[in-house]
Write an enzyme that holds these catalytic residues in place. Sequence first.
Site, PDB file in Angstrom:
ATOM      1  CG  PHE A   1      -2.126  15.474   0.768  1.00 55.98           C
ATOM      2  CD1 PHE A   1      -3.070  14.570   1.238  1.00 55.98           C
ATOM      3  CD2 PHE A   1      -1.859  15.515  -0.594  1.00 55.98           C
ATOM      4  CE1 PHE A   1      -3.730  13.714   0.368  1.00 55.98           C
ATOM      5  CE2 PHE A   1      -2.524  14.660  -1.469  1.00 55.98           C
ATOM      6  CZ  PHE A   1      -3.465  13.764  -0.980  1.00 55.98           C
TER       7      PHE A   1
ATOM      8  CD  GLU B   1      -2.755   1.579   0.525  1.00 53.02           C
ATOM      9  OE1 GLU B   1      -2.405   1.670  -0.661  1.00 53.02           O
ATOM     10  OE2 GLU B   1      -3.912   1.824   0.918  1.00 53.02           O
ATOM     11  CG  ASP B   2      -0.834   4.909  -1.439  1.00 51.58           C
ATOM     12  OD1 ASP B   2      -1.486   4.391  -0.516  1.00 51.58           O
ATOM     13  OD2 ASP B   2      -1.348   5.702  -2.254  1.00 51.58           O
TER      14      ASP B   2
ATOM     15  NE  ARG C   1      -2.406   8.526  -9.899  1.00 54.64           N
ATOM     16  CZ  ARG C   1      -2.986   8.131  -8.766  1.00 54.64           C
ATOM     17  NH1 ARG C   1      -2.251   7.672  -7.781  1.00 54.64           N
ATOM     18  NH2 ARG C   1      -4.286   8.195  -8.620  1.00 54.64           N
TER      19      ARG C   1
ATOM     20  CG  ASP D   1      -4.213   9.457   6.600  1.00 61.19           C
ATOM     21  OD1 ASP D   1      -3.565   9.943   7.533  1.00 61.19           O
ATOM     22  OD2 ASP D   1      -5.073  10.108   5.975  1.00 61.19           O
TER      23      ASP D   1
HETATM   24  P1  5GP Z   1      -6.648   5.557   5.242  1.00 63.25           P
HETATM   25  O1  5GP Z   1      -7.839   4.680   5.068  1.00 63.25           O
HETATM   26  O2  5GP Z   1      -5.503   4.883   5.945  1.00 63.25           O
HETATM   27  O3  5GP Z   1      -6.998   6.867   5.874  1.00 63.25           O
HETATM   28  O4  5GP Z   1      -6.280   5.956   3.786  1.00 63.25           O
HETATM   29  C1  5GP Z   1      -5.125   5.729   3.154  1.00 63.25           C
HETATM   30  C2  5GP Z   1      -5.251   6.259   1.755  1.00 63.25           C
HETATM   31  O5  5GP Z   1      -5.452   7.677   1.776  1.00 63.25           O
HETATM   32  C3  5GP Z   1      -3.967   6.040   1.004  1.00 63.25           C
HETATM   33  O6  5GP Z   1      -3.997   4.821   0.317  1.00 63.25           O
HETATM   34  C4  5GP Z   1      -3.933   7.209   0.073  1.00 63.25           C
HETATM   35  O7  5GP Z   1      -4.632   6.890  -1.097  1.00 63.25           O
HETATM   36  C5  5GP Z   1      -4.676   8.299   0.788  1.00 63.25           C
HETATM   37  N1  5GP Z   1      -3.750   9.233   1.416  1.00 63.25           N
HETATM   38  C6  5GP Z   1      -3.556   9.452   2.737  1.00 63.25           C
HETATM   39  N2  5GP Z   1      -2.611  10.382   2.944  1.00 63.25           N
HETATM   40  C7  5GP Z   1      -2.187  10.763   1.720  1.00 63.25           C
HETATM   41  C8  5GP Z   1      -1.188  11.705   1.260  1.00 63.25           C
HETATM   42  O8  5GP Z   1      -0.494  12.389   2.013  1.00 63.25           O
HETATM   43  N3  5GP Z   1      -1.045  11.798  -0.096  1.00 63.25           N
HETATM   44  C9  5GP Z   1      -1.763  11.082  -0.982  1.00 63.25           C
HETATM   45  N4  5GP Z   1      -1.535  11.263  -2.275  1.00 63.25           N
HETATM   46  N5  5GP Z   1      -2.710  10.178  -0.577  1.00 63.25           N
HETATM   47  C10 5GP Z   1      -2.910  10.028   0.753  1.00 63.25           C
END
Ligand code: 5GP
Length: 176
Positions: free
Chosen positions: A151, A98-99, A164, A102
């Site tokens: 972010f 996963e990227d 990207r 959060d």
């Molecule tokens: P979570 O469900 O953990 O809140 O969400 C994670 C997802 O939110 C990540 O897969 C990503 O797509 C998005 N996300 C959270 N923080 C960032 C950020 O700083 N930059 C980007 N581009 N996406 C983020």
Amino acid sequence: METMRKSVLYSREAIRGRVLELGEEVSSAYEGQNLVVIGVLKGAFIFMADLIRALRIPCRIDFVRLASYGSGTETSGRIELTKDIETDIAGKDVLIVEDIVDTGLTLTYLVENLQARSPRSLKVCAFIDKKLRRKVPFEADFVGFTMDDGFVVGYGLDFDEQGRFLPDVCVLNAEK
Ligand code: 5GP
């Protein structure tokens, strides 16, 4: 994004070094196992491409795509699988790539969904961990970088589908 300023947080060199280390960690953990790497589209595609090339063990790959309904930069918690894997993972050793973790809501959903298919093991490798922002407890097994807030875009990560392509990970700063 044109109206936002960016500053480099993780340079391409730093990313390359860390991904090579992660490749070593993952290879040691899965030596002799039946590894299936599952990438979460779209954000993890570049990280996953680099990570699997840093492995010294074989693996299969597959992808999922998740939609999370929310506004702007926040996950709402309502998550849906919009593209499923095509691999039977029963009895296999699965690593989700996963990227960013959060709030933890997305991965909690995905882990539960894949766990129901009886993999032999299921772990998570996250490129970035925003540990302080959890809404639900979630611990990734392998983490590239840890950051507090902000972010980020680049290295596969977008803001509204932009950024990207950037080779470095950059923090977006609102123009004052
Ligand atoms: P979570 O469900 O953990 O809140 O969400 C994670 C997802 O939110 C990540 O897969 C990503 O797509 C998005 N996300 C959270 N923080 C960032 C950020 O700083 N930059 C980007 N581009 N996406 C983020």
